[in-house]
Write a protein that holds these residues in place. Sequence first.
Motif, short mmCIF file in Angstrom:
data_model
loop_
_atom_site.label_atom_id
_atom_site.label_comp_id
_atom_site.label_asym_id
_atom_site.label_seq_id
_atom_site.Cartn_x
_atom_site.Cartn_y
_atom_site.Cartn_z
N ARG A 1 -2.72 -15.19 118.80
CA ARG A 1 -1.66 -14.35 119.38
C ARG A 1 -0.79 -13.75 118.27
NH1 ARG A 1 0.13 -15.30 125.42
NH2 ARG A 1 -2.00 -15.36 126.16
N TYR A 2 -0.43 -12.48 118.47
CA TYR A 2 0.44 -11.77 117.55
C TYR A 2 -0.10 -11.72 116.13
CZ TYR A 2 3.74 -12.20 121.43
OH TYR A 2 4.34 -12.14 122.66
N ASP A 3 -1.43 -11.88 115.98
CA ASP A 3 -2.03 -11.84 114.64
C ASP A 3 -2.49 -10.42 114.35
OD1 ASP A 3 -3.45 -12.03 112.34
OD2 ASP A 3 -4.85 -13.58 113.04
N THR A 4 -1.67 -9.69 113.56
CA THR A 4 -1.98 -8.29 113.30
C THR A 4 -3.09 -8.14 112.25
OG1 THR A 4 -0.17 -8.27 111.72
CG2 THR A 4 0.30 -7.39 113.91
N SER A 5 -3.55 -9.24 111.69
CA SER A 5 -4.65 -9.17 110.73
C SER A 5 -5.94 -9.74 111.31
CB SER A 5 -4.31 -9.96 109.46
OG SER A 5 -3.04 -9.62 108.99
N MET A 6 -5.98 -9.89 112.62
CA MET A 6 -7.17 -10.49 113.25
C MET A 6 -8.39 -9.61 112.99
SD MET A 6 -7.35 -11.71 117.16
CE MET A 6 -8.60 -10.83 118.06
N SER A 7 -9.50 -10.27 112.66
CA SER A 7 -10.72 -9.50 112.38
C SER A 7 -11.48 -9.18 113.66
CB SER A 7 -11.63 -10.31 111.46
OG SER A 7 -12.15 -11.41 112.16
N VAL A 8 -12.35 -8.18 113.56
CA VAL A 8 -13.20 -7.81 114.70
C VAL A 8 -14.13 -8.97 115.05
CG1 VAL A 8 -15.05 -6.25 115.45
CG2 VAL A 8 -13.04 -5.34 114.27
N THR A 9 -14.58 -9.71 114.03
CA THR A 9 -15.43 -10.88 114.28
C THR A 9 -14.73 -11.91 115.16
OG1 THR A 9 -16.22 -10.53 112.02
CG2 THR A 9 -16.91 -12.57 113.09
N THR A 10 -13.45 -12.18 114.84
CA THR A 10 -12.70 -13.13 115.66
C THR A 10 -12.55 -12.60 117.08
OG1 THR A 10 -11.48 -13.81 113.70
CG2 THR A 10 -10.53 -14.42 115.81
N TYR A 11 -12.27 -11.30 117.20
CA TYR A 11 -12.17 -10.68 118.52
C TYR A 11 -13.46 -10.88 119.31
CZ TYR A 11 -12.49 -6.88 121.96
OH TYR A 11 -12.71 -6.16 123.11
N LEU A 12 -14.59 -10.64 118.64
CA LEU A 12 -15.89 -10.77 119.32
C LEU A 12 -16.13 -12.22 119.74
CD1 LEU A 12 -18.15 -8.37 117.22
CD2 LEU A 12 -17.37 -8.05 119.59
N LYS A 13 -15.71 -13.14 118.90
CA LYS A 13 -15.86 -14.56 119.26
C LYS A 13 -15.00 -14.89 120.49
CE LYS A 13 -15.13 -19.01 117.43
NZ LYS A 13 -13.97 -19.58 116.78
N ASN A 14 -13.79 -14.36 120.49
CA ASN A 14 -12.90 -14.64 121.62
C ASN A 14 -13.43 -14.08 122.94
OD1 ASN A 14 -11.10 -16.04 120.06
ND2 ASN A 14 -9.68 -14.33 119.79
N GLN B 1 2.25 -9.49 125.04
CA GLN B 1 2.02 -10.94 125.01
C GLN B 1 1.21 -11.39 123.79
OE1 GLN B 1 0.81 -12.63 128.77
NE2 GLN B 1 2.17 -11.26 129.87
N GLY B 2 0.93 -10.43 122.89
CA GLY B 2 0.28 -10.80 121.63
C GLY B 2 -1.23 -10.85 121.67
N VAL B 3 -1.83 -10.42 122.79
CA VAL B 3 -3.29 -10.37 122.85
C VAL B 3 -3.72 -8.97 122.40
CG1 VAL B 3 -5.34 -10.63 124.30
CG2 VAL B 3 -3.32 -12.05 124.73
N TYR B 4 -4.22 -8.90 121.16
CA TYR B 4 -4.59 -7.61 120.59
C TYR B 4 -6.09 -7.38 120.75
CZ TYR B 4 0.02 -8.09 118.36
OH TYR B 4 1.36 -8.25 118.13
N SER B 5 -6.46 -6.30 121.44
CA SER B 5 -7.87 -6.07 121.69
C SER B 5 -8.44 -5.02 120.73
CB SER B 5 -8.09 -5.69 123.15
OG SER B 5 -7.59 -4.40 123.38
N LEU B 6 -9.72 -4.76 120.87
CA LEU B 6 -10.46 -3.96 119.88
C LEU B 6 -9.82 -2.62 119.50
CD1 LEU B 6 -12.98 -4.24 118.13
CD2 LEU B 6 -14.28 -3.10 119.93
N PRO B 7 -9.43 -1.76 120.44
CA PRO B 7 -8.86 -0.47 120.02
C PRO B 7 -7.66 -0.64 119.09
CG PRO B 7 -9.33 -0.44 122.37
CD PRO B 7 -9.52 -1.86 121.92
N LEU B 8 -6.79 -1.59 119.42
CA LEU B 8 -5.62 -1.83 118.59
C LEU B 8 -6.01 -2.43 117.24
CD1 LEU B 8 -2.58 -1.90 118.14
CD2 LEU B 8 -2.45 -4.00 119.48
N LEU B 9 -6.99 -3.33 117.23
CA LEU B 9 -7.41 -3.94 115.97
C LEU B 9 -7.97 -2.87 115.02
CD1 LEU B 9 -9.09 -7.25 117.20
CD2 LEU B 9 -6.83 -6.95 116.18
#
Lengths: 328, 328
Positions: free
Chosen positions: B158-171, B238-246
């Motif tokens: 949550r609220y991680d503005t440096s989250m990678s696309v890989t982590t997103y895909l895992k989530n 709420q800090g859930v950043y999805s692909l377009p924003l990443l």
Amino acid sequence: MKIHKLWNDYPDLSKDLKKTLKLMEKSINISNPEVEEAILTMMHSGGKLLRPAYLLLFSQFGKNVNKDKITALAAAMETLHTATLIHDDIVDEAGLRRNQETLQHRFGKDVAVYAGDYLFVSCFKILSNHASTLKSIQLNARSMETILAGELGQMNNRYDTSMSVTTYLKNIGGKTAELFGLSCSVGAYESGCSPLFAKKCQNIGYAIGITFQILDDILDYSQESEQIGKPVLEDVKQGVYSLPLLYALETHKTELLPYLSKKEHMTSEDTEKVFEIVHSSGGIDSANTLAEFYTTKALKEISRLPKNEQKTKETLYDLTELLLSRKQ
Amino acid sequence: MKIHKLWNDYPDLSKDLKKTLKLMEKSINISNPEVEEAILTMMHSGGKLLRPAYLLLFSQFGKNVNKDKITALAAAMETLHTATLIHDDIVDEAGLRRNQETLQHRFGKDVAVYAGDYLFVSCFKILSNHASTLKSIQLNARSMETILAGELGQMNNRYDTSMSVTTYLKNIGGKTAELFGLSCSVGAYESGCSPLFAKKCQNIGYAIGITFQILDDILDYSQESEQIGKPVLEDVKQGVYSLPLLYALETHKTELLPYLSKKEHMTSEDTEKVFEIVHSSGGIDSANTLAEFYTTKALKEISRLPKNEQKTKETLYDLTELLLSRKQ
């Protein structure tokens, strides 16, 4: 590993309960270390492990005791119990349980919702990996359904000042007694006892569960309730009326209504007043009498169990008598 | 009984899906009529029934199709999906879903917690009554565990503005793709296909699920998102950043940070700004490209399925192409 001091006098059972706790731990595997730690802390926070203990004890009556399987089933029961506690704390917005900060208070309700869900699933995982037949899982699923249908049914009775004792018994039957009954019957059934015998064990567990919940509800009206980490009469503010209050309402409704009708806006002076009326009206005494009725029933049925497992019978009897004697 | 218009062109499937929905209904039995009605309304509120549809389609590849059993498994999948939606709505504090008031908004979070739990259990009840072996329940429990461990893991980010696309895909793998994969593999496995083939089906379902979630996340950035009953960019607050924003963060972090750093205090002007930057930075286009990659993967693997079930293959292909073509 430390478990509740209640088990100090039962070294064999104590060993098995530690194994159970270990297995519960092992089946938690979450990539969020903080949440994982919080769940583990909750598992180790000194719950009495009553459901697994009864399951282990009743398994002694069977001819095919597979210790690994029985331990796994015991772990599944306590995992399920822990799941319902986490979700209950969300509903009650509880800050403390067993003198520890609740998951929902520490991490917010989102983590608490999913952590409870995770434990529900963990329970089924353990069951499906260790139960010998689908039959056991069916029994489990049906009991869990009764538990949750009970919780949902209970919402119907919120703020109902005319609720009957019968309805109360039905509600706590779903909420507490069902899982005690399930633990006892699964223990017997999965170690080779007949379905008829397992049904008898379930009845014993059910009576124990009913008494246990009544005593828990009486405890809310004890002077020490603050010390065990529960908010005083929070349930009453939220419209959950338990046995002592229901008995008091039967004779002192006019006195109680002005306070109760404020519902969630009740002040601490209001709950104090309710507390006093419940005591002076004899609500506590009546609740204790009903608890004693179920205690006697459970003990009588335990004393009728087969003689070939005399030692287990004695343990069951002593343990149940001890547990159900906690006077307020 | 009405189901989503998507199925009008598939009369056989449509009939089976109606049976599935009927079975889901039948397994709900709560003594609180209002809550029961709300759960049934949610089940009938026009969800696409994609998970059961894929399960039913993949079951066609087996030699031992027992229609009753397969329908039951399909009902279990959709029941599980409905349970997660109810709990997601608590976490998101959502007021609307599919243009209907959510359970948590209508009855409060207590009812929503237990209603979701009830459906979880209902899923296992259906499974244990109809699955042929413990194996299926084990597969289910393991997948559900992955799903919930994923939800809990996601909280870490949550609220991680440096989250990678890989982590997103895992989530989103845990959150969405796992259940699509499970539906496809259970359909194949329980109708007699080999474990190896079931694994292939799982991979197809997983790719479909990934695409599906990416498209859903893109939809949050469409002009019409208000019309489908979702609060605009509530997830971002709420800090859930999805692909377009990443993707947008990869190139326009400096512009985005002042808004994102306000976290849950973001105003509607702030989310409006984020919305604009995500569009102008090409975040949407990049997300669409990744979605297309997974669509191609899924379609290619579908086209390699055995020829003996040509009609089912074609249905799977057309359906998947149609579903994954929803452009924003």
